[in-house]
Design a protein around this motif. Structure first.
Motif, short mmCIF file in Angstrom:
data_model
loop_
_atom_site.label_atom_id
_atom_site.label_comp_id
_atom_site.label_asym_id
_atom_site.label_seq_id
_atom_site.Cartn_x
_atom_site.Cartn_y
_atom_site.Cartn_z
N LEU A 120 0.83 -1.20 0.00
CA LEU A 120 0.00 0.00 0.00
C LEU A 120 0.87 1.26 0.00
O LEU A 120 0.64 2.19 -0.78
N LEU A 121 1.87 1.28 0.85
CA LEU A 121 2.75 2.46 0.94
C LEU A 121 3.57 2.65 -0.33
O LEU A 121 3.71 3.78 -0.81
N TYR A 122 4.12 1.57 -0.87
CA TYR A 122 4.89 1.70 -2.12
C TYR A 122 3.98 2.16 -3.26
O TYR A 122 4.38 2.97 -4.09
N GLY A 123 2.77 1.63 -3.32
CA GLY A 123 1.83 2.06 -4.35
C GLY A 123 1.54 3.54 -4.23
O GLY A 123 1.56 4.28 -5.22
N ALA A 124 1.29 4.01 -3.01
CA ALA A 124 1.00 5.43 -2.79
C ALA A 124 2.20 6.29 -3.16
O ALA A 124 2.06 7.34 -3.78
N LEU A 125 3.40 5.85 -2.78
CA LEU A 125 4.61 6.62 -3.06
C LEU A 125 4.83 6.75 -4.57
O LEU A 125 5.04 7.85 -5.09
N PHE A 126 4.79 5.63 -5.27
CA PHE A 126 5.01 5.69 -6.72
C PHE A 126 3.88 6.41 -7.43
O PHE A 126 4.10 7.13 -8.41
N GLY A 127 2.65 6.25 -6.96
CA GLY A 127 1.53 6.97 -7.55
C GLY A 127 1.69 8.47 -7.38
O GLY A 127 1.41 9.24 -8.31
N ALA A 128 2.15 8.91 -6.20
CA ALA A 128 2.37 10.33 -5.96
C ALA A 128 3.46 10.86 -6.89
O ALA A 128 3.32 11.95 -7.47
N LEU A 129 4.53 10.09 -7.05
CA LEU A 129 5.61 10.52 -7.94
C LEU A 129 5.13 10.64 -9.39
O LEU A 129 5.42 11.63 -10.07
N PHE A 130 4.41 9.64 -9.85
CA PHE A 130 3.91 9.68 -11.22
C PHE A 130 2.86 10.78 -11.42
O PHE A 130 2.83 11.44 -12.46
N GLY A 131 2.00 10.99 -10.43
CA GLY A 131 1.01 12.06 -10.52
C GLY A 131 1.67 13.43 -10.58
O GLY A 131 1.31 14.29 -11.39
N PHE A 132 2.67 13.64 -9.72
CA PHE A 132 3.40 14.90 -9.70
C PHE A 132 4.12 15.12 -11.02
O PHE A 132 4.02 16.19 -11.64
N ALA A 133 4.85 14.10 -11.48
CA ALA A 133 5.61 14.23 -12.73
C ALA A 133 4.68 14.42 -13.93
O ALA A 133 4.96 15.25 -14.81
N GLY A 134 3.59 13.67 -13.97
CA GLY A 134 2.66 13.80 -15.09
C GLY A 134 2.09 15.21 -15.18
O GLY A 134 1.99 15.77 -16.27
N HIS A 135 1.76 15.80 -14.04
CA HIS A 135 1.23 17.16 -14.06
C HIS A 135 2.33 18.17 -14.41
O HIS A 135 2.08 19.12 -15.16
N ALA A 136 3.51 17.94 -13.91
CA ALA A 136 4.62 18.86 -14.19
C ALA A 136 4.95 18.88 -15.69
O ALA A 136 5.27 19.93 -16.24
N PHE A 137 4.83 17.73 -16.35
CA PHE A 137 5.17 17.66 -17.77
C PHE A 137 4.13 18.31 -18.67
O PHE A 137 4.38 18.54 -19.85
N THR A 138 2.95 18.63 -18.15
CA THR A 138 1.96 19.30 -18.98
C THR A 138 2.31 20.77 -19.19
O THR A 138 1.74 21.42 -20.06
N GLY A 139 3.23 21.29 -18.39
CA GLY A 139 3.66 22.67 -18.55
C GLY A 139 2.56 23.68 -18.26
O GLY A 139 2.56 24.77 -18.80
N GLY A 140 1.61 23.34 -17.40
CA GLY A 140 0.55 24.27 -17.03
C GLY A 140 -0.54 24.42 -18.06
O GLY A 140 -1.35 25.34 -17.99
#
Length: 179
Positions: A120-140
Protein backbone atom coordinates in the motif's frame (compact mmCIF):
# COMPACT_ATOMS: atom_id res chain seq x y z
CA UNK A 1 -31.15 -47.68 -53.02
CA UNK A 2 -30.84 -45.88 -49.67
CA UNK A 3 -33.71 -44.30 -47.79
CA UNK A 4 -33.36 -40.62 -46.90
CA UNK A 5 -32.91 -40.21 -43.16
CA UNK A 6 -33.99 -37.40 -40.91
CA UNK A 7 -32.69 -33.97 -41.90
CA UNK A 8 -29.22 -33.30 -40.57
CA UNK A 9 -28.39 -30.01 -38.80
CA UNK A 10 -26.44 -27.52 -40.87
CA UNK A 11 -22.74 -27.99 -39.93
CA UNK A 12 -22.11 -24.29 -40.65
CA UNK A 13 -25.15 -22.38 -39.39
CA UNK A 14 -25.34 -18.71 -40.30
CA UNK A 15 -25.72 -16.23 -37.44
CA UNK A 16 -28.97 -14.32 -37.23
CA UNK A 17 -28.46 -11.04 -39.09
CA UNK A 18 -28.58 -7.81 -37.08
CA UNK A 19 -31.98 -6.26 -37.11
CA UNK A 20 -33.77 -9.62 -37.15
CA UNK A 21 -35.59 -11.20 -34.20
CA UNK A 22 -37.29 -14.56 -34.63
CA UNK A 23 -36.92 -14.35 -38.40
CA UNK A 24 -38.75 -11.00 -38.51
CA UNK A 25 -37.02 -7.69 -39.28
CA UNK A 26 -36.66 -5.29 -36.35
CA UNK A 27 -37.08 -1.57 -36.91
CA UNK A 28 -33.91 0.34 -35.94
CA UNK A 29 -34.51 2.43 -32.78
CA UNK A 30 -34.19 5.78 -34.59
CA UNK A 31 -37.06 4.86 -36.96
CA UNK A 32 -39.50 3.76 -34.25
CA UNK A 33 -42.54 5.77 -33.17
CA UNK A 34 -42.17 7.93 -30.04
CA UNK A 35 -44.40 6.78 -27.16
CA UNK A 36 -43.21 9.40 -24.68
CA UNK A 37 -40.80 12.33 -24.52
CA UNK A 38 -39.05 13.49 -21.32
CA UNK A 39 -36.72 16.34 -20.35
CA UNK A 40 -34.44 14.06 -18.28
CA UNK A 41 -32.96 10.61 -18.79
CA UNK A 42 -34.28 9.58 -15.38
CA UNK A 43 -37.83 10.41 -16.53
CA UNK A 44 -37.49 8.25 -19.64
CA UNK A 45 -35.95 5.49 -17.55
CA UNK A 46 -38.89 5.62 -15.10
CA UNK A 47 -41.34 5.40 -18.02
CA UNK A 48 -39.67 2.23 -19.32
CA UNK A 49 -39.56 0.84 -15.77
CA UNK A 50 -43.29 1.58 -15.46
CA UNK A 51 -43.92 -0.31 -18.72
CA UNK A 52 -41.83 -3.21 -17.42
CA UNK A 53 -43.77 -3.31 -14.16
CA UNK A 54 -46.95 -3.42 -16.28
CA UNK A 55 -45.66 -6.54 -18.10
CA UNK A 56 -45.02 -4.69 -21.37
CA UNK A 57 -42.29 -6.29 -23.59
CA UNK A 58 -39.69 -3.59 -22.87
CA UNK A 59 -37.09 -5.39 -25.00
CA UNK A 60 -39.00 -3.81 -27.89
CA UNK A 61 -38.38 -0.26 -26.66
CA UNK A 62 -35.40 2.10 -26.62
CA UNK A 63 -34.47 5.46 -25.10
CA UNK A 64 -33.04 7.97 -27.56
CA UNK A 65 -31.38 11.23 -26.49
CA UNK A 66 -31.68 14.14 -28.91
CA UNK A 67 -29.72 17.37 -29.32
CA UNK A 68 -26.64 16.05 -27.56
CA UNK A 69 -24.04 18.30 -25.99
CA UNK A 70 -20.89 17.65 -24.02
CA UNK A 71 -20.78 19.35 -20.63
CA UNK A 72 -17.48 19.63 -18.79
CA UNK A 73 -17.88 20.63 -15.15
CA UNK A 74 -14.75 22.20 -13.67
CA UNK A 75 -14.16 20.74 -10.22
CA UNK A 76 -11.29 22.95 -9.16
CA UNK A 77 -7.73 24.05 -9.68
CA UNK A 78 -5.22 21.26 -10.20
CA UNK A 79 -1.86 21.87 -8.57
CA UNK A 80 1.12 19.56 -8.54
CA UNK A 81 0.28 18.71 -4.93
CA UNK A 82 -3.30 17.72 -5.83
CA UNK A 83 -2.03 15.71 -8.81
CA UNK A 84 0.40 13.89 -6.51
CA UNK A 85 -2.37 13.26 -3.96
CA UNK A 86 -4.72 11.90 -6.62
CA UNK A 87 -1.96 9.66 -7.99
CA UNK A 88 -1.15 8.42 -4.48
CA UNK A 89 -4.78 7.59 -3.78
CA UNK A 90 -5.42 5.60 -6.93
CA UNK A 91 -2.07 3.79 -6.86
CA UNK A 92 -2.47 2.93 -3.17
CA UNK A 93 -5.52 0.84 -4.08
CA UNK A 94 -3.52 -0.89 -6.81
CA UNK A 95 -0.67 -1.52 -4.37
CA UNK A 96 -3.13 -2.99 -1.88
CA UNK A 97 -4.47 -5.34 -4.56
CA UNK A 98 -0.95 -6.49 -5.45
CA UNK A 99 -0.17 -6.97 -1.75
CA UNK A 100 -3.33 -9.01 -1.33
CA UNK A 101 -2.41 -11.26 -4.25
CA UNK A 102 1.16 -11.69 -3.01
CA UNK A 103 -0.11 -12.51 0.51
CA UNK A 104 -1.41 -15.81 -0.84
CA UNK A 105 2.21 -17.01 -0.92
CA UNK A 106 3.28 -15.80 2.55
CA UNK A 107 3.09 -17.68 5.85
CA UNK A 108 1.96 -16.04 9.08
CA UNK A 109 -0.57 -13.27 9.67
CA UNK A 110 2.16 -10.83 10.72
CA UNK A 111 3.95 -11.29 7.42
CA UNK A 112 0.72 -10.88 5.49
CA UNK A 113 -0.12 -7.60 7.24
CA UNK A 114 3.44 -6.31 6.74
CA UNK A 115 3.35 -7.25 3.06
CA UNK A 116 -0.03 -5.57 2.46
CA UNK A 117 0.97 -2.43 4.37
CA UNK A 118 4.26 -2.09 2.50
CA UNK A 119 2.51 -2.72 -0.87
CA UNK A 120 0.00 0.00 0.00
CA UNK A 121 2.75 2.46 0.94
CA UNK A 122 4.89 1.70 -2.12
CA UNK A 123 1.83 2.06 -4.35
CA UNK A 124 1.00 5.43 -2.79
CA UNK A 125 4.61 6.62 -3.06
CA UNK A 126 5.01 5.69 -6.72
CA UNK A 127 1.53 6.97 -7.55
CA UNK A 128 2.37 10.33 -5.96
CA UNK A 129 5.61 10.52 -7.94
CA UNK A 130 3.91 9.68 -11.22
CA UNK A 131 1.01 12.06 -10.52
CA UNK A 132 3.40 14.90 -9.70
CA UNK A 133 5.61 14.23 -12.73
CA UNK A 134 2.66 13.80 -15.09
CA UNK A 135 1.23 17.16 -14.06
CA UNK A 136 4.62 18.86 -14.19
CA UNK A 137 5.17 17.66 -17.77
CA UNK A 138 1.96 19.30 -18.98
CA UNK A 139 3.66 22.67 -18.55
CA UNK A 140 0.55 24.27 -17.03
CA UNK A 141 -1.61 23.65 -20.11
CA UNK A 142 -4.38 22.08 -18.05
CA UNK A 143 -4.31 23.32 -14.47
CA UNK A 144 -7.81 22.25 -13.53
CA UNK A 145 -9.69 19.05 -12.74
CA UNK A 146 -13.00 18.39 -14.45
CA UNK A 147 -15.69 15.84 -15.16
CA UNK A 148 -17.25 15.41 -18.62
CA UNK A 149 -20.64 14.05 -19.52
CA UNK A 150 -22.87 13.90 -22.58
CA UNK A 151 -26.38 15.24 -22.00
CA UNK A 152 -29.40 15.54 -24.26
CA UNK A 153 -32.06 18.22 -24.30
CA UNK A 154 -34.79 15.57 -24.72
CA UNK A 155 -35.11 11.81 -24.21
CA UNK A 156 -37.66 9.92 -26.30
CA UNK A 157 -38.98 6.49 -25.40
CA UNK A 158 -39.65 4.66 -28.66
CA UNK A 159 -41.15 1.25 -29.41
CA UNK A 160 -41.34 -1.07 -32.38
CA UNK A 161 -44.21 -0.03 -34.67
CA UNK A 162 -46.49 -3.01 -33.91
CA UNK A 163 -46.44 -2.36 -30.12
CA UNK A 164 -45.97 1.43 -30.05
CA UNK A 165 -49.66 2.28 -29.73
CA UNK A 166 -50.02 -0.21 -26.86
CA UNK A 167 -47.09 1.36 -25.03
CA UNK A 168 -48.43 4.88 -25.50
CA UNK A 169 -51.92 3.87 -24.34
CA UNK A 170 -50.50 2.00 -21.36
CA UNK A 171 -48.59 5.06 -20.21
CA UNK A 172 -51.71 7.23 -20.58
CA UNK A 173 -54.36 4.77 -19.33
CA UNK A 174 -52.46 3.65 -16.25
CA UNK A 175 -51.84 7.25 -15.26
CA UNK A 176 -48.06 7.28 -15.46
CA UNK A 177 -46.61 10.76 -15.12
CA UNK A 178 -43.01 11.85 -15.06
CA UNK A 179 -41.79 13.28 -11.82
Amino acid sequence: MTQPGPPQPDPHPQPTPRGVRGGQPVTPPVDRPVVGSYPTYEGAQRAVDFLSDSKFPVERTAIIGSDLKMVETVLGRLTRGRAALAGAGSAAWFGLLIGLLMSLFVDGIGNVLLLMLSALLYGALFGALFGFAGHAFTGGRRDFASRSQIVASRYDVVAEPDVAEDAKNMLIKLGWREG
